[in-house]
Design an enzyme around this catalytic site. Sequence first.
Site, short mmCIF file in Angstrom:
data_model
loop_
_atom_site.label_atom_id
_atom_site.label_comp_id
_atom_site.label_asym_id
_atom_site.label_seq_id
_atom_site.Cartn_x
_atom_site.Cartn_y
_atom_site.Cartn_z
N CYS A 10 0.09 3.81 2.71
CA CYS A 10 0.55 3.28 4.00
C CYS A 10 2.03 3.58 4.18
O CYS A 10 2.46 3.98 5.27
CB CYS A 10 0.34 1.77 4.08
SG CYS A 10 -1.37 1.22 3.96
N CYS A 24 0.83 -1.21 0.00
CA CYS A 24 0.00 0.00 0.00
C CYS A 24 0.87 1.27 0.00
O CYS A 24 1.53 1.56 0.99
CB CYS A 24 -0.92 -0.04 1.22
SG CYS A 24 -1.80 1.48 1.56
#
Length: 133
Positions: A61, A58
């Site tokens: 993230c 991600c």
Amino acid sequence: MPLGRLDYKQSYKTIKTILSPINLNQLQMVVEVSQSNWDEELENIDTPFLISFWAGWCGPCQALNPVIEDLSEIFAHKIKVCRLNADHDPALCDAFGVKKIPALLFVVDKKIVAQYEGFVSKEELEDEIRQYV
């Protein structure tokens, strides 16, 4: 000292100083949590905690990781800062209603007081945390 030669005694002394228990205790680290250590790390603590749900693939993230680490330093000894890999523990994600990552939960007195999805600025998170600590 000529280039290429190391003073091993001096290097060892430097490393020992850097890694001394006093210095290690002063550092607040982001704690990796999972279903296997959840109770030990979070279930029976009175300290507010921030938990980041993330995954290695991600991009947002990964962008949020430095923010999480900074908050860990800023609020050392005031809150516990944790990360949970959503790919490894989908049951915990479900338990908290996390459907998208990154997701952040701020928990005070066993209650979720703030919840975020997507990237959140360090300033916004600091403001939220300061309301409770």
